[in-house]
Design an enzyme around this catalytic site. Sequence first.
Site, PDB file in Angstrom:
ATOM      1  N   GLY A 239     -20.181  -0.923   6.177  1.00  0.00           N
ATOM      2  CA  GLY A 239     -19.747  -0.079   7.282  1.00  0.00           C
ATOM      3  C   GLY A 239     -19.530  -0.730   8.630  1.00  0.00           C
ATOM      4  N   CYS A 343      11.125   5.931   2.483  1.00  0.00           N
ATOM      5  CA  CYS A 343      11.720   7.176   2.966  1.00  0.00           C
ATOM      6  C   CYS A 343      10.667   8.202   3.353  1.00  0.00           C
ATOM      7  CB  CYS A 343      12.650   7.731   1.898  1.00  0.00           C
ATOM      8  SG  CYS A 343      13.884   6.510   1.459  1.00  0.00           S
ATOM      9  N   GLU A 344       9.900   7.903   4.355  1.00  0.00           N
ATOM     10  CA  GLU A 344       8.893   8.822   4.897  1.00  0.00           C
ATOM     11  C   GLU A 344       8.713   8.507   6.381  1.00  0.00           C
ATOM     12  OE1 GLU A 344       5.593  10.211   3.127  1.00  0.00           O
ATOM     13  OE2 GLU A 344       6.050   9.559   1.080  1.00  0.00           O
TER      14      GLU A 344
HETATM   15  N1  LLP Z   1     -20.459   0.535   0.048  1.00  0.00           N
HETATM   16  C1  LLP Z   1     -19.926   1.693  -0.356  1.00  0.00           C
HETATM   17  C2  LLP Z   1     -20.670   2.537  -1.274  1.00  0.00           C
HETATM   18  C3  LLP Z   1     -18.652   2.072   0.109  1.00  0.00           C
HETATM   19  O1  LLP Z   1     -18.134   3.229  -0.285  1.00  0.00           O
HETATM   20  C4  LLP Z   1     -17.942   1.216   0.987  1.00  0.00           C
HETATM   21  C5  LLP Z   1     -16.618   1.573   1.481  1.00  0.00           C
HETATM   22  C6  LLP Z   1     -18.541   0.002   1.363  1.00  0.00           C
HETATM   23  C7  LLP Z   1     -19.811  -0.308   0.887  1.00  0.00           C
HETATM   24  C8  LLP Z   1     -17.873  -0.973   2.270  1.00  0.00           C
HETATM   25  O2  LLP Z   1     -17.646  -0.460   3.539  1.00  0.00           O
HETATM   26  P1  LLP Z   1     -17.083  -1.422   4.690  1.00  0.00           P
HETATM   27  O3  LLP Z   1     -18.125  -2.480   4.972  1.00  0.00           O
HETATM   28  O4  LLP Z   1     -15.820  -2.025   4.189  1.00  0.00           O
HETATM   29  O5  LLP Z   1     -16.868  -0.527   5.838  1.00  0.00           O
HETATM   30  N2  LLP Z   1      -9.791   2.439   2.963  1.00  0.00           N
HETATM   31  C9  LLP Z   1     -10.546   2.656   4.178  1.00  0.00           C
HETATM   32  C10 LLP Z   1     -11.997   2.263   4.015  1.00  0.00           C
HETATM   33  C11 LLP Z   1     -12.696   2.971   2.879  1.00  0.00           C
HETATM   34  C12 LLP Z   1     -14.138   2.562   2.746  1.00  0.00           C
HETATM   35  C13 LLP Z   1     -14.694   3.077   1.472  1.00  0.00           C
HETATM   36  N3  LLP Z   1     -16.032   2.697   1.197  1.00  0.00           N
HETATM   37  C14 LLP Z   1      -9.878   1.901   5.321  1.00  0.00           C
HETATM   38  O6  LLP Z   1      -8.837   1.266   5.110  1.00  0.00           O
HETATM   39  O7  LLP Z   1     -10.337   1.970   6.462  1.00  0.00           O
END
Ligand code: LLP
Length: 419
Positions: A239, A343-344
């Site tokens: 996160g 096309c969006e």
């Molecule tokens: N652990 C779990 C259980 C998760 O669901 C996620 C991300 C992470 C770790 C890693 O989180 P990070 O460190 O990358 O913030 N597609 C979206 C982000 C989706 C995140 C989903 N879960 C974007 O492009 O911002």
Amino acid sequence: MHHFTYRDHQLYAEDVAVKDIAARVGTPVYVYSAATLRRHFRVFDEAFAGADHLICFAMKALSNLSILKLFGSMGSGFDIVSVGELMRCLRAGADPKKIVFSGVGKRDEEIAAALEAGILMFNVESRPELDRIAEVARQRKVKAPVSLRVNPDLDPGTHPHISTGHRTSKFGIPLSQVFQYYAQARALPDLELVGLSTHIGSQITDTGPFIEAGEKLAAIVRKLRSDGIALRYLDIGGGLGIPYQEEPPPPAEYAAAILKPLTGLGVKIIAEPGRVLVGNAGILVTRVLYVKETDVKRFIVVDGAMNDLIRPVLYEAYHAIWPVHKPAADRPSVIADVVGPVCESGDFFAQERELPQVQRDDLLAVMSAGAYGFVMASNYNSRARSPEVLVDGTRMHVIRERDSFEDLVRGEKLVELGS
Ligand code: LLP
């Protein structure tokens, strides 16, 4: 910190000119920097040096085999969410004992494959999932190591689509039910209760929500211990945000903040960073096709599109855009939308952005595209997914080819139908 820098007005990925990569493999193309990936992993790992810990890269952020291999060679484990990710990281040489399996919807086959591989633990999100894991383990005559993912009910202050720690989200077990869950799980002989997990959201730019989550988790671990349940692992999720535009805390500050409430618990800390390890280690290089001017707007039409990088329209995400050839400082700038051929109306990388004047064939780099870039790419509009290039010093490796037309139609059948 990343290794995309200008030398004599030309953008380089480490020691390789980005224009040379574009000339060799075409555009659009994802370019990653190995030095940046290594550095980010090291800095993050060192931030946790004061605690017994394991980094499990959330491979959903970037899952190319060569990238996984690089992280694995540095000691990383992996946070997976599907059997596809399990197979990918095993193919890249991952140690199964460093794999944690997250996600709300694990299928029986996925649970079985993970048990077969001998992963470290499942992060469990509901009572029916707990029962399924116990049942699949019973059938296979093994014990399944499980950790319960709690939903700490807080606001991580990020975009709603990537916020997971509020009680209205589909993720995690409610705080009010967590002890009941542990009691139930303890009674299931095919499970081994090894941990407590959470993940509160993504692109979080303040330590406050992490501290709040840490305090809630620590209280749970202590109460469980007094009830006779001694956990081995505390998984704090991922996160931590990156500086797309905002200024997130550096990993050392984040780690110090989150570890403070967790000291003295006698558990191994597992972290699941995704974006912070890879986000700034990748760029999407695209070529200008047309500059289109209307009465009210200027559009820079490029050959990359939302199928290559969907983050701007999906999360209102900001990605800096750099010219690959940096013009002289006195060249006038323009205000323009950078849009793709799909096309969006949602097909844009930037809107009303101040950029240097560009013309056909100029190259632009969409920055900070390493995380959730290529992995979210699709073949929409029957567009080939971009190649991926990994630069390491003076060398460039094509770590994924551009899709061919045959890739686009693979598995499709031309059936004979009456008209
Ligand atoms: N652990 C779990 C259980 C998760 O669901 C996620 C991300 C992470 C770790 C890693 O989180 P990070 O460190 O990358 O913030 N597609 C979206 C982000 C989706 C995140 C989903 N879960 C974007 O492009 O911002």
